[in-house]
Structures are given as structure tokens and as C-alpha cells.
Design a protein around this motif. Structure first.
Motif, PDB file in Angstrom:
ATOM      1  N   ILE A 160      11.049  11.628  -4.647  1.00  0.00           N
ATOM      2  CA  ILE A 160      10.061  11.200  -5.745  1.00  0.00           C
ATOM      3  C   ILE A 160      10.970  10.519  -6.686  1.00  0.00           C
ATOM      4  O   ILE A 160      10.451   9.486  -7.263  1.00  0.00           O
ATOM      5  CB  ILE A 160       9.530  12.431  -6.083  1.00  0.00           C
ATOM      6  N   LYS A 220       1.377   2.794 -11.553  1.00  0.00           N
ATOM      7  CA  LYS A 220       2.076   3.867 -10.561  1.00  0.00           C
ATOM      8  C   LYS A 220       0.961   5.097 -10.316  1.00  0.00           C
ATOM      9  O   LYS A 220       0.821   5.706  -9.202  1.00  0.00           O
ATOM     10  CB  LYS A 220       3.397   4.584 -11.383  1.00  0.00           C
ATOM     11  N   ARG A 221       0.321   5.363 -11.493  1.00  0.00           N
ATOM     12  CA  ARG A 221      -0.789   6.327 -11.143  1.00  0.00           C
ATOM     13  C   ARG A 221      -1.937   5.881 -10.119  1.00  0.00           C
ATOM     14  O   ARG A 221      -2.119   6.670  -9.169  1.00  0.00           O
ATOM     15  CB  ARG A 221      -1.313   6.739 -12.495  1.00  0.00           C
ATOM     16  N   GLU A 257      -0.226   5.779  -6.490  1.00  0.00           N
ATOM     17  CA  GLU A 257      -0.348   7.333  -5.869  1.00  0.00           C
ATOM     18  C   GLU A 257      -1.870   7.269  -5.243  1.00  0.00           C
ATOM     19  O   GLU A 257      -2.091   7.965  -4.159  1.00  0.00           O
ATOM     20  CB  GLU A 257       0.042   8.103  -6.900  1.00  0.00           C
ATOM     21  N   ASN A 271      -2.194   7.570  -1.353  1.00  0.00           N
ATOM     22  CA  ASN A 271      -2.567   8.931  -0.721  1.00  0.00           C
ATOM     23  C   ASN A 271      -3.829   8.786   0.462  1.00  0.00           C
ATOM     24  O   ASN A 271      -3.857   9.721   1.237  1.00  0.00           O
ATOM     25  CB  ASN A 271      -2.869  10.060  -1.688  1.00  0.00           C
ATOM     26  N   ARG A 299       5.178   2.349   0.519  1.00  0.00           N
ATOM     27  CA  ARG A 299       6.225   2.956  -0.381  1.00  0.00           C
ATOM     28  C   ARG A 299       7.628   2.222  -0.197  1.00  0.00           C
ATOM     29  O   ARG A 299       8.273   1.640  -1.025  1.00  0.00           O
ATOM     30  CB  ARG A 299       6.125   4.243  -0.263  1.00  0.00           C
TER      31      ARG A 299
END
Length: 397
Positions: free
Chosen positions: A15, A30-31, A34, A38, A47
Motif C-alpha cells: 500500500i 487516487k480515491r 481505487e 477495485n 497498478r
């Protein structure tokens, strides 16, 4: 507990590593990253791609991954994505007009790897090599646009031809055949502009106001405003042959309105005439801009007195050429010195005699009206337009 500690430390390390190696990406992105990662079947590969992306290209890579269609995110060749980002960022450092762009315009109108739903080609490096040397000495973005417009048919070797394999051809598909219809040509032009850092997007209508067909073209961004152009178009922005039709578009109507494509969501969808049920391409309704341009141009030309009204009426034959019941619906294109300057569909037998196809044409020029007769033969009528309004007649037989 002791057995779980190494695994826990490894997870924390991964992480932290992702955060450290993506320091070129803003916190907000970045939020979002993710969230979309996901939901992707190959999140680990994406990634890793972000890890390997140079620091100054990471924001661009993140933008594409966040907003790209889910299908592309799960299946697109990652080397293609990497090349696309590298060359888009390269032109931003090379060309003055690209350096001056707001981030929002660069990311959404220069960076994208695709235009609509065409096959995802590796076109960016190829087009950079073809076009960058040709615009290297251009003083500004307008000069670069004019250059691309002038040279693209010669550089890519593609001509207009409806015998092409499909409508939404990718650059490689069009170049391989040497032909494309307006959709494929527009894709080529958008990509050519983007390859040298010129903001460009795909625009068009699913059907003109008179239902005689669809059309696609290109828009370019200059100093805060969008302008229309198209393949083969001389360097005269917002002056294409279809402006009279565009001026009759219907805002809010996905059939008769004009829409422009956006890579990221824009609150609406782009109507693709070749894929009518699709809602996957984001769109912006730009109909009103074209209505305003046409209205302003008519007022200007009328005041100048340089143009006059020319009405075209289609009849069955020369013996039946006066009554409304003798009229025939047909598509007509208008040319001057080989360049198309207009087009439309004539009124049929059930329409009022005052409802006729008309054009505002410049005085002192000879115009060619072209159509197909009842036998499918190309037919033309030439008319010298003088100072007075004139009615031109065409015959299907």
C-alpha cells in the motif's frame, strides 16, 4: 499472531509502495482510481502500469484509467495505453499551443486514445511521426490547424468512399483500405490534430432536420472556443458546406440535434448512427451553437448584399413541372468550383408550394446542383447566379 505479522507487513508495504510510486497523481484521483481498480478484473496489472509510469505522466495515465470505458479498462493493450500517454505528454512539452492549454482541455481533448467506439489502434506514435515535422515551424495553433487540414489526405492516403468496410473505422483500418466515409475521416482528423497537441473532438448528427442522412465532422478548440472543420475542408473554420443544415438542428433531440463527444462523463450521451442502441459514448448537445452561427451568418450576408436566394425544385419530368403534385423528394448537393457549398432535400408532392429547398449563394458564380435521377444516374444542373433570386428545376426522368 507471529505467523500473520509478515503478511500484514507485506500488505502495508504494498500500500505504501503504491502511494509512494504514484506521487504524481492528485489525492482526489487516487480515491477515484481505487474505486475503478477495485471493479477491474486486472487491477494488479493497472497498478503495476501506474508504478512504471514516469512521475510527470502519472496524472495523465490516472485520468485515462479513471474515465475509460470498463471494457477498455479490462481488455485494452496496456502497451498501447503507455505509448499514448507518453506521446501526448511529449507534445505538451514540445508545442507552444499545447503548453498553454488548461489541464482540463489537454486531458479530455488531446490525451484520449480513442474518438468514439472504433477499434483501439496504436496510432499516436505513427501520427506524431507523420505530422509533428509538418507543424514544427507553425507560429500558433491556428497555423497548425490550417496545416493539418491542408495536408492530411496526402499524408494518410485516405479518400472519401462509401465502399469502405464499415462506418466507424479506426485509423489503421482506413489507411489500409485508402478509403473511409465521413465518420472514419473525422476519426482520422481528430487523431491527427491530437497527435500534435491540438485539442479536437468528434461531432455530428444522427440525422439532418429533413432526414436525408447523418453526418460527422471535427471540432477544434482555440483560446476557449470550439470551431468546426472537416476532412478536405479549406482552412476556414465554421464555414463548412453543412452549416445551413446545422442551423436547423433541434436542441435536446438525439436524432436531429448536434452532439460532440466527451471522453469523460458530460451528463449526456452521443448518438451514433452506426450503433443506434449504444449509450456508452459521452456527449454534449451543441445544437444551439450551430443555430446561432447560421443565424448570424445569414444576417451578415443579407446586409452585405453579396448573396442571393436560389431555390431548387425537383419535378417528375419536363411535362410535369408546375404543380405541387408534380414535385419529387430527392437529395441535392451544391458545388462551386468542385467544392461542396450546400445540400438538402427537395419538397415532395404533399408539401406547400412555398415550402421549397433554398440556398443563399454568392452572386457572380456558377453552381452545380447534383442528384440521382429515377434510374440512379448522377445528374447535374449548372446555373450562373446573378443579382436576382432564381429558381432552378431538376427532373427525375
Amino acid at each position: 499472531m507471529r505467523k500473520e505479522a509478515p503478511f500484514f507487513l507485506l500488505l502495508v508495504g504494498l500500500i505504501c509502495s503504491f502511494s509512494a510510486c504514484t506521487s504524481g497523481i492528485s489525492t482526489d484521483y487516487k480515491r477515484q482510481l481505487e474505486t475503478v481498480l477495485n471493479q477491474s478484473s486486472r487491477a494488479d496489472s493497472l497498478r503495476l502500469l501506474l508504478h512504471k509510469t514516469p512521475h510527470d505522466e502519472q496524472e495523465a495515465m490516472a485520468y485515462l484509467i479513471v474515465w475509460m470505458p470498463q471494457g477498455d479498462r479490462d481488455t485494452m493493450n496496456l502497451d498501447l495505453l503507455k505509448e499514448n500517454v507518453a506521446y501526448a505528454c511529449r507534445v505538451r512539452s514540445e508545442f507552444s499551443w499545447t503548453k498553454a492549454l488548461p489541464d482540463s482541455i489537454f486531458l479530455n481533448e488531446v490525451l484520449p486514445y480513442a474518438v468514439v467506439d472504433e477499434t483501439r489502434d496504436s496510432w499516436r506514435q505513427d501520427f506524431y511521426n507523420r505530422f509533428a515535422p509538418r507543424v514544427a515551424k507553425c507560429a500558433d495553433i491556428r497555423a497548425a490547424i490550417d496545416t493539418i487540414n491542408r495536408i492530411i489526405p496526402e499524408v494518410v492516403g485516405v479518400e472519401y468512399n462509401t465502399l469502405r468496410e464499415k462506418t466507424n473505422q479506426s485509423p489503421a483500418e482506413s489507411i489500409r483500405q485508402g478509403m473511409a466515409s465521413c465518420t472514419g475521416l473525422s476519426i482520422l482528423l481528430v487523431d491527427a490534430f491530437r497527435s500534435v497537441g491540438i485539442p479536437a473532438r468528434f461531432a455530428g448528427t444522427a440525422a439532418w432536420h429533413d432526414n436525408r442522412g447523418n453526418h460527422s465532422w471535427t471540432e477544434v478548440w482555440i483560446n476557449g472556443a470550439w470551431f468546426s472543420t472537416e476532412y478536405y475542408q479549406p482552412p476556414a473554420l465554421d464555414k463548412a458546406w453543412f452549416m445551413a443544415d446545422a442551423g436547423k438542428s433541434v436542441s435536446g433531440d438525439h436524432t436531429h440535434g448536434i452532439y460532440a463527444v466527451s471522453f469523460r462523463p458530460a451528463g449526456d450521451w452521443f448518438p451514433m448512427a452506426w450503433n443506434e442502441n449504444a449509450r456508452s459514448i459521452h456527449g454534449i448537445d451543441v445544437s444551439q451553437r450551430y443555430r446561432d452561427i447560421y443565424s448570424e451568418s445569414i444576417q451578415t450576408l443579407t446586409k452585405q448584399g453579396t448573396h442571393t436566394n436560389v431555390t431548387f425544385m425537383m419535378f417528375r419530368d419536363k411535362r410535369h413541372n408546375s404543380n405541387s403534385g408534380d414535385r419529387v423528394e430527392a437529395n441535392v448537393d451544391v458545388f462551386c468550383n468542385g467544392v461542396q457549398v450546400g445540400g438538402g432535400r427537395t419538397a415532395g408532392p404533399l408539401q406547400d408550394m412555398n415550402d421549397a429547398l433554398s440556398f443563399l449563394l454568392e452572386k457572380g458564380h456558377t453552381y452545380t446542383f447534383a442528384y440521382e435521377n429515377s434510374r440512379g444516374e448522377k445528374t447535374t444542373v449548372e446555373v450562373l447566379v446573378g443579382n436576382d433570386p432564381v429558381t432552378v428545376k431538376g427532373y427525375m426522368q
